[in-house]
Design a protein around this motif. Structure first.
Motif, PDB file in Angstrom:
ATOM      1  N   LEU A  42      -4.279 -14.451   9.545  1.00 56.99           N
ATOM      2  CA  LEU A  42      -3.368 -15.272   9.182  1.00 56.99           C
ATOM      3  C   LEU A  42      -2.954 -15.360   7.936  1.00 56.99           C
ATOM      4  N   LEU A  43      -3.765 -15.277   6.847  1.00 60.06           N
ATOM      5  CA  LEU A  43      -3.618 -15.240   5.363  1.00 60.06           C
ATOM      6  C   LEU A  43      -3.268 -13.741   4.955  1.00 60.06           C
ATOM      7  N   ASN A  44      -3.526 -12.767   5.584  1.00 58.36           N
ATOM      8  CA  ASN A  44      -3.435 -11.407   5.160  1.00 58.36           C
ATOM      9  C   ASN A  44      -1.655 -11.131   4.917  1.00 58.36           C
ATOM     10  N   VAL A  45      -1.036 -11.902   5.644  1.00 56.85           N
ATOM     11  CA  VAL A  45       0.519 -11.655   5.397  1.00 56.85           C
ATOM     12  C   VAL A  45       0.978 -12.296   4.230  1.00 56.85           C
ATOM     13  N   ALA A  46       0.315 -13.288   3.657  1.00 55.12           N
ATOM     14  CA  ALA A  46       0.606 -14.295   2.610  1.00 55.12           C
ATOM     15  C   ALA A  46       0.302 -13.591   1.266  1.00 55.12           C
ATOM     16  N   PHE A  47      -0.473 -12.451   0.855  1.00 56.55           N
ATOM     17  CA  PHE A  47      -0.942 -12.051  -0.152  1.00 56.55           C
ATOM     18  C   PHE A  47       0.121 -11.964  -1.172  1.00 56.55           C
ATOM     19  N   GLN A  48       1.347 -11.296  -1.046  1.00 56.72           N
ATOM     20  CA  GLN A  48       2.534 -11.047  -1.645  1.00 56.72           C
ATOM     21  C   GLN A  48       2.968 -12.411  -2.171  1.00 56.72           C
ATOM     22  N   GLY A 169       3.262 -14.746   9.875  1.00 56.99           N
ATOM     23  CA  GLY A 169       4.440 -14.588   9.424  1.00 56.99           C
ATOM     24  C   GLY A 169       5.667 -15.660   9.901  1.00 56.99           C
ATOM     25  N   LEU A 170       5.525 -16.233  11.244  1.00 55.83           N
ATOM     26  CA  LEU A 170       6.353 -17.197  11.572  1.00 55.83           C
ATOM     27  C   LEU A 170       6.026 -18.632  10.876  1.00 55.83           C
ATOM     28  N   TYR A 305       2.582   2.878   7.874  1.00 56.40           N
ATOM     29  CA  TYR A 305       3.523   3.913   8.241  1.00 56.40           C
ATOM     30  C   TYR A 305       4.873   3.317   8.550  1.00 56.40           C
ATOM     31  N   MET A 306       4.932   2.282   9.443  1.00 53.51           N
ATOM     32  CA  MET A 306       6.187   1.609   9.775  1.00 53.51           C
ATOM     33  C   MET A 306       6.888   0.762   8.756  1.00 53.51           C
ATOM     34  N   GLN A 307       6.279   0.392   7.547  1.00 53.14           N
ATOM     35  CA  GLN A 307       6.943  -0.184   6.377  1.00 53.14           C
ATOM     36  C   GLN A 307       7.378   0.958   5.351  1.00 53.14           C
ATOM     37  N   GLY A 308       6.565   1.783   5.230  1.00 54.89           N
ATOM     38  CA  GLY A 308       6.815   2.666   3.971  1.00 54.89           C
ATOM     39  C   GLY A 308       7.467   4.058   4.585  1.00 54.89           C
ATOM     40  N   ALA A 309       7.312   4.268   5.954  1.00 49.20           N
ATOM     41  CA  ALA A 309       8.178   5.572   6.367  1.00 49.20           C
ATOM     42  C   ALA A 309       9.376   5.226   7.401  1.00 49.20           C
ATOM     43  N   LEU A 310       9.090   4.181   8.226  1.00 46.61           N
ATOM     44  CA  LEU A 310      10.074   3.789   9.060  1.00 46.61           C
ATOM     45  C   LEU A 310      10.972   2.692   8.497  1.00 46.61           C
ATOM     46  N   VAL A 311      10.476   2.116   7.156  1.00 52.57           N
ATOM     47  CA  VAL A 311      11.210   1.015   6.628  1.00 52.57           C
ATOM     48  C   VAL A 311      11.606   0.023   7.579  1.00 52.57           C
ATOM     49  N   SER A 313      10.255  -4.139   8.631  1.00 56.82           N
ATOM     50  CA  SER A 313       9.822  -5.330   7.799  1.00 56.82           C
ATOM     51  C   SER A 313       8.407  -5.559   7.767  1.00 56.82           C
ATOM     52  N   ALA A 314       7.780  -6.347   7.358  1.00 54.88           N
ATOM     53  CA  ALA A 314       6.322  -6.817   7.388  1.00 54.88           C
ATOM     54  C   ALA A 314       6.243  -7.462   8.772  1.00 54.88           C
ATOM     55  N   PHE A 315       7.280  -8.601   9.043  1.00 54.35           N
ATOM     56  CA  PHE A 315       7.236  -9.501  10.285  1.00 54.35           C
ATOM     57  C   PHE A 315       7.441  -8.681  11.539  1.00 54.35           C
ATOM     58  N   VAL A 316       8.355  -7.676  11.433  1.00 56.11           N
ATOM     59  CA  VAL A 316       8.798  -6.400  12.484  1.00 56.11           C
ATOM     60  C   VAL A 316       7.611  -5.551  12.656  1.00 56.11           C
ATOM     61  N   SER A 317       6.735  -5.315  11.718  1.00 60.45           N
ATOM     62  CA  SER A 317       5.302  -4.730  11.800  1.00 60.45           C
ATOM     63  C   SER A 317       4.552  -5.308  12.628  1.00 60.45           C
ATOM     64  N   GLY A 318       4.519  -6.784  12.214  1.00 58.88           N
ATOM     65  CA  GLY A 318       3.562  -7.313  13.031  1.00 58.88           C
ATOM     66  C   GLY A 318       3.839  -7.919  14.685  1.00 58.88           C
TER      67      GLY A 318
END
Length: 488
Positions: A42-48, A169-170, A305-311, A313-318
């Protein structure tokens, strides 16, 4: 809430196992472990977000994950000793209380230092839960129905971390980061109450001699290795050559070697490495290391890959990774029941074959590959892992003597932590090397193509590991409990 330690006696198996209702105990174990593992991802998505709000560098924030893994890596080996000193209720309810306390401290933390302390307290609780849960189920369920019960553990181990990023993310979209802890608190309190009512003592308290030197060597060994590999991607510069990486790995490796030697020389080892004399246990360790390295690295590589190459979002990647996690959780109990009926080979051979196919397909993805294809491949990979992991672990533990259960459980759980840390570091370094090679050999480099090149290199190595696992799967055979144990 907990029984007084001195009230326990070593001579009595705390409950008559034949008269115990197993289902309430299984539910109490699963509920507590599920939310403790869920909170980790749960916490990993909150690092930023935490980096900005707490005004600390991102590399410092990652200590919330590195420190957590470090404590778990240190504590799990010691659990083999602790489960012989404390009753099932003392161990598991104590772990729940620790985790709940850490969750409360983290939610109320005014700054990063207090938040880190809360996370480390959580880690102490989490580091005890899984070994206690697995050891309890091994004692509670007979061999012929153990696969289904172990499948429930698979649901916890695989499903909870898979849904964590999406759920996190939610929560972050609707509330602030503190709610990542607040929302877990009521479930943990419920788990403590439920376990206090329904959890029974199933282990025998023998209180073996405590070897402080062995504890120190174990902590330095496993802790140093987990920290060293976890720090590869977090080092400010130098990667594998960074001092914090090679010093930790060197100290950890030497301490672990001394620890193993000392355990073989001891009449009452804290962690008995003699369990490796069972061939199926040794084979299980190799397969688990390969599978855990593949899973952890893929869960790290695909979002990059999804965020850096396919651009994306983090939420969509999740969200892309969510269906695979759900399917894995659903298939783990099914795989356990099929294991009870058909044995390990019927699960493990098709599972490793499917893993080979999936890893090959991952080597063929490009920037034009649709997210639908990635979702499908990830789903197939997680199904393959569910067909491998619990059958492999259950088969390995079924062949051990009862006295070896705590040691086998501790070793399998520790090696999963170590394999995860090694897998992430190893495949991230391949990703970096593949991207660097692309930049060196391309006249007009494209950053997205560079990431894609690194991904292909990483998944090619992953394919090799999968092929090795597939070949080893043909050597798996169904284990039998030792003869003396069967005669009881």
């Amino acid at each position: 809430m907990l029984e007084m330690i001195h009230g326990e006696t070593a001579a009595v198996q705390s409950e008559n196992l034949a008269n115990i209702k197993r289902l309430p105990i299984l539910i109490s174990l699963v509920i507590g472990a599920f939310f403790s593992i869920l909170n980790e991802t749960l916490l990993n998505v909150a690092f930023q977000t935490l980096s900005i709000e707490l005004n600390v560098p991102y590399t410092t924030i990652t200590w919330l994950s590195t420190g957590y893994m470090l404590i778990v890596g240190i504590l799990v080996p010691i659990s083999a000793l602790l489960v012989q000193w404390f009753t099932t209720r003392q161990m598991f309810i104590g772990a729940l209380v620790l985790f709940t306390l850490g969750t409360l401290v983290s939610g109320l933390a005014p700054d990063f230092a207090v938040l880190l302390i809360g996370r480390l307290i959580q880690a102490f609780g989490a580091g005890l839960m899984l070994p206690v849960m697995m050891n309890t189920i091994l004692l509670l369920y007979p061999v012929e129905s153990r696969g289904a019960a172990m499948g429930s553990i698979g649901l916890v181990i695989m499903f909870a971390p898979a849904v964590g990023p999406t759920l996190g993310g939610l929560i972050l979209d609707a509330f602030n980061w503190r709610w990542l802890f607040y929302l877990v608190l009521p479930f943990m309190v419920f788990s403590i109450v439920f376990a206090f009512i329904f959890l029974k003592n199933v282990s025998t308290v023998t209180k073996p001699k405590v070897d402080l030197i062995a504890i120190i060597l174990s902590s330095l060994g496993f802790g140093g290795i987990v920290y060293g590999f976890s720090s590869v991607g977090e080092a400010e510069s130098g990667g594998w050559a960074a001092p914090e990486v090679w010093i930790a790995l060197t100290v950890g490796g030497i301490a672990l070697l001394l620890f193993i030697i000392k355990q073989f020389m001891s009449k009452q080892p804290m962690l008995d490495f003699r369990v490796f004399r069972y061939p199926m246990f040794s084979l299980a360790v190799i397969l688990i290391i390969i599978v855990m390295m593949t899973m952890f690295s893929t869960l790290m590589l695909l979002p990059i890959y999804m965020q850096g190459a396919l651009v994306l979002s983090a939420f969509v990647s999740g969200l892309v990774l969510l269906p695979g996690g759900v399917l894995n959780g659903l298939f783990s109990p099914i795989a356990g029941k099929l294991f009870d009926k058909f044995g390990p080979r019927a699960m493990i051979i098709p599972g490793t074959a499917l893993l080979v196919v999936v890893m090959y397909c991952f080597t063929r993805i490009t920037l034009t590959t649709s997210t639908g294809v990635i979702i499908l491949l990830h789903c197939l990979m997680m199904i393959a892992i569910s067909l491998i992991m619990m059958p492999v672990q259950t088969n390995a533990m079924n062949g051990l003597a009862i006295r070896d259960y705590p040691h086998g459980t501790a070793l399998l759980n520790t090696l999963q932590q170590v394999a995860g840390a090694i897998g992430v570091a190893f495949f991230m370094s391949i990703l970096s090397s593949g991207s660097a090679e692309y930049y060196r050999t391309t006249a007009n480099p494209n950053p997205a193509e560079a990431i894609s090149a690194g991904m292909h290199a990483s998944f090619t190595v992953g394919l090799i590991f999968a092929v090795v696992a597939f070949l080893l799967s043909f050597t798996v055979r169904r284990t039998q409990a030792p003869a003396a144990q069967q005669a009881k």
